[in-house]
Design an enzyme around this catalytic site. Sequence first.
Site, mmCIF file in Angstrom:
data_model
loop_
_atom_site.group_PDB
_atom_site.id
_atom_site.type_symbol
_atom_site.label_atom_id
_atom_site.label_comp_id
_atom_site.label_asym_id
_atom_site.label_seq_id
_atom_site.Cartn_x
_atom_site.Cartn_y
_atom_site.Cartn_z
ATOM 1 N N GLY A 16 0.839 -1.188 0.000
ATOM 2 C CA GLY A 16 0.000 0.000 0.000
ATOM 3 C C GLY A 16 0.876 1.240 0.000
ATOM 4 N N GLN B 70 3.192 9.949 1.305
ATOM 5 C CA GLN B 70 4.515 9.317 1.443
ATOM 6 C C GLN B 70 5.462 9.694 0.306
ATOM 7 O OE1 GLN B 70 2.558 5.275 2.096
ATOM 8 N NE2 GLN B 70 4.470 5.067 3.238
ATOM 9 N N HIS C 224 -4.576 1.844 7.278
ATOM 10 C CA HIS C 224 -3.193 2.331 7.424
ATOM 11 C C HIS C 224 -2.925 3.472 6.432
ATOM 12 C CE1 HIS C 224 1.324 1.440 7.849
ATOM 13 N NE2 HIS C 224 1.264 2.246 6.800
ATOM 14 N N GLU C 225 -3.351 3.298 5.185
ATOM 15 C CA GLU C 225 -3.061 4.309 4.154
ATOM 16 C C GLU C 225 -3.875 5.585 4.375
ATOM 17 O OE1 GLU C 225 -0.475 3.753 2.664
ATOM 18 O OE2 GLU C 225 -0.420 1.594 2.976
ATOM 19 N N CYS D 132 5.746 -0.321 7.180
ATOM 20 C CA CYS D 132 5.443 0.874 6.385
ATOM 21 C C CYS D 132 6.672 1.241 5.566
ATOM 22 C CB CYS D 132 5.081 2.009 7.350
ATOM 23 S SG CYS D 132 4.692 3.560 6.531
ATOM 24 N N LEU D 133 6.464 1.645 4.323
ATOM 25 C CA LEU D 133 7.602 2.042 3.478
ATOM 26 C C LEU D 133 8.263 3.317 4.010
ATOM 27 C CD1 LEU D 133 6.340 1.334 -0.164
ATOM 28 C CD2 LEU D 133 7.760 -0.111 1.305
ATOM 29 N N HIS E 256 -2.232 7.861 6.745
ATOM 30 C CA HIS E 256 -1.175 8.691 6.148
ATOM 31 C C HIS E 256 -1.738 10.004 5.610
ATOM 32 C CE1 HIS E 256 2.496 6.356 6.208
ATOM 33 N NE2 HIS E 256 1.915 5.279 5.705
HETATM 34 ZN ZN ZN Z 1 2.635 3.339 5.685
#
Ligand code: ZN
Length: 202
Positions: A46, A51, A149-150, A107-108, A153
């Site tokens: 995701g 991000q 989660h996304e 998470c990235l 962000h």
């Molecule tokens: Zn993330």
Amino acid sequence: MAVLEVLKFPDPRLRKKCVDVEEVNDEVRSFAKDMLETMYSFRGIGLAAAQVNRQIRVITLDCRPRDEGRYLIEEMTELEQQVPQPLTMINPVIVVREGKTQYEEGCLSVPSYYELVDRYEYIEVEYLDLNGEKKLVKTDGLLSICIQHEIDHLDGKLFIDRLTPIRSTRIRNKIKKGGYPEVEPGELDEQQQKAITEELVP
Ligand code: ZN
């Protein structure tokens, strides 16, 4: 297409609140394509626009479990199986939340760190698709967790903010000490290339 730079915690830009997309046009579609390529390159499931330093409400997802190039559809819940992925959601809003679940999230923007996070088990989400059409997704499983989660962000929130104060402090200290590994983007395989093209040209 382009692989975009992914911001890492504690970059303050990850804390900005994202605004709704006003018009789903070619620029937004092309950006969504770059997001998918970036997500796949870093082996993410995701990604949120925040991000990659765009403060607009766009998220991309592909949580299908995969092994040696095969999607393990049988490992997905019945509801998950009904949602086509990859999935781009524009201006997503969770309208129904039910039940409780926990998942070891990563998470990235916080690469190589994982923590158990509390989430709703079942959600219904309204959003615009890449044609600007209003859609509703009803899901549970990993897709539900990933969407939550996304969307966090887009509100400037990271999974490490959702931990108890003790665990949150512990992981922040660990990151301060240990930093992040150098992660180079990988090549997309044919299946992923195809997935991006097909999602944009349904
Ligand atoms: Zn993330």
